[in-house]
Design a protein around this motif. Structure first.
Motif, PDB file in Angstrom:
ATOM      1  N   ASN A 144      33.103 -69.385  22.420  1.00  0.00           N
ATOM      2  CA  ASN A 144      32.420 -70.527  23.023  1.00  0.00           C
ATOM      3  C   ASN A 144      31.232 -70.985  22.184  1.00  0.00           C
ATOM      4  O   ASN A 144      30.989 -72.174  22.022  1.00  0.00           O
ATOM      5  CB  ASN A 144      31.974 -70.199  24.445  1.00  0.00           C
ATOM      6  CG  ASN A 144      33.132 -70.162  25.420  1.00  0.00           C
ATOM      7  OD1 ASN A 144      34.211 -70.683  25.161  1.00  0.00           O
ATOM      8  ND2 ASN A 144      32.921 -69.520  26.563  1.00  0.00           N
ATOM      9  N   PRO A 158      21.206 -66.675  22.840  1.00  0.00           N
ATOM     10  CA  PRO A 158      21.910 -65.613  23.557  1.00  0.00           C
ATOM     11  C   PRO A 158      21.118 -65.151  24.774  1.00  0.00           C
ATOM     12  O   PRO A 158      19.891 -65.095  24.743  1.00  0.00           O
ATOM     13  CB  PRO A 158      22.033 -64.492  22.523  1.00  0.00           C
ATOM     14  CG  PRO A 158      20.973 -64.763  21.517  1.00  0.00           C
ATOM     15  CD  PRO A 158      20.733 -66.241  21.530  1.00  0.00           C
ATOM     16  N   ASP A 200      32.258 -65.065  24.437  1.00  0.00           N
ATOM     17  CA  ASP A 200      30.931 -65.583  24.110  1.00  0.00           C
ATOM     18  C   ASP A 200      30.925 -66.104  22.672  1.00  0.00           C
ATOM     19  O   ASP A 200      30.403 -67.192  22.393  1.00  0.00           O
ATOM     20  CB  ASP A 200      29.885 -64.480  24.297  1.00  0.00           C
ATOM     21  CG  ASP A 200      28.456 -64.988  24.156  1.00  0.00           C
ATOM     22  OD1 ASP A 200      28.163 -66.110  24.606  1.00  0.00           O
ATOM     23  OD2 ASP A 200      27.632 -64.237  23.590  1.00  0.00           O
ATOM     24  N   LEU A 226      24.642 -62.063  19.700  1.00  0.00           N
ATOM     25  CA  LEU A 226      25.276 -62.773  20.806  1.00  0.00           C
ATOM     26  C   LEU A 226      24.596 -62.327  22.097  1.00  0.00           C
ATOM     27  O   LEU A 226      23.667 -61.509  22.062  1.00  0.00           O
ATOM     28  CB  LEU A 226      26.776 -62.473  20.855  1.00  0.00           C
ATOM     29  CG  LEU A 226      27.609 -62.988  19.685  1.00  0.00           C
ATOM     30  CD1 LEU A 226      29.043 -62.462  19.767  1.00  0.00           C
ATOM     31  CD2 LEU A 226      27.600 -64.517  19.642  1.00  0.00           C
ATOM     32  N   SER A 227      25.049 -62.835  23.216  1.00  0.00           N
ATOM     33  CA  SER A 227      24.463 -62.456  24.505  1.00  0.00           C
ATOM     34  C   SER A 227      24.689 -60.989  24.808  1.00  0.00           C
ATOM     35  O   SER A 227      25.752 -60.436  24.519  1.00  0.00           O
ATOM     36  CB  SER A 227      25.080 -63.306  25.622  1.00  0.00           C
ATOM     37  OG  SER A 227      24.685 -64.648  25.490  1.00  0.00           O
TER      38      SER A 227
END
Length: 193
Positions: free
Chosen positions: A179, A14, A176, A94-95
């Protein structure tokens, strides 16, 4: 479900934003049904000062006594939708994303029991709802929004589920996730053709 998410997110790196902004964290709750996993969202109260009436993941601002942003995500989830931390199997972050109010938000993916009882805190949340992940994988977006963050523009889908619109920062986190876990290939760096 836990196995799939762990496998996909174990190799995922991330992105971390090096910004000196206030911090918040959200939970991206996924139900544990492997055949039809659902993502859980909230509709924020129209009485709130920020993001009122918008679809969001459960979460909020980091308190000074929170040992980590994960603690923030779990605490806020419990406060907002009554889901106790021991019911959440946290998989991975996550990012990070930045909200329009210049808040640095870290999302955490967590698996929750499909039948877990939830109760909306009426001071913060108008409703709690679930969307099958399969709906998002079809990418039946209603529109694409061009969102500017610092020096970048992202082309983020807006999804309509029943009477709920999932857009903005929530949609950015959602893409995100899609994907990273499902190789959805949703491009947010270029406008759709």
């Amino acid at each position: 479900m836990r196995e799939l998410l762990s496998e996909k997110l174990s190799n995922y790196a991330p992105s971390q934003l090096t910004l000196d902004f206030p911090e918040a964290a959200v939970l991206v709750p996924i139900t544990d049904n492997p055949d039809n996993p659902e993502m859980i969202f909230t509709l924020r109260s129209s009485r709130l000062s920020m993001h009122r009436g918008q679809v969001a993941y459960p979460g909020g601002m980091r308190d000074a006594e929170d040992e980590s942003l994960l603690v923030t995500a779990l605490r806020e989830t419990h406060e907002e939708i009554g889901l106790p931390p021991e019911q959440i199997d946290v998989v991975a972050p996550l990012s990070q994303v930045m909200s329009l109010h210049r808040i640095l938000v870290t999302p955490y993916v967590g698996v929750v029991p499909e039948d877990c009882p939830m109760q909306a805190n009426p001071d913060e949340i108008e409703s709690i709802f679930r969307v099958p992940i399969s709906f998002f994988l079809e990418d039946r977006r209603e529109r694409t929004d061009a969102l500017s963050y610092i020096d970048n523009t992202f082309y983020v889908p807006c999804y309509q589920w029943q009477h709920y619109q999932i857009w903005g920062m929530s949609a950015l986190v959602l893409v995100d996730f899609l994907n990273a876990v499902y190789d959805a290939g949703i491009d947010i760096l270029e406008p759709p053709k």
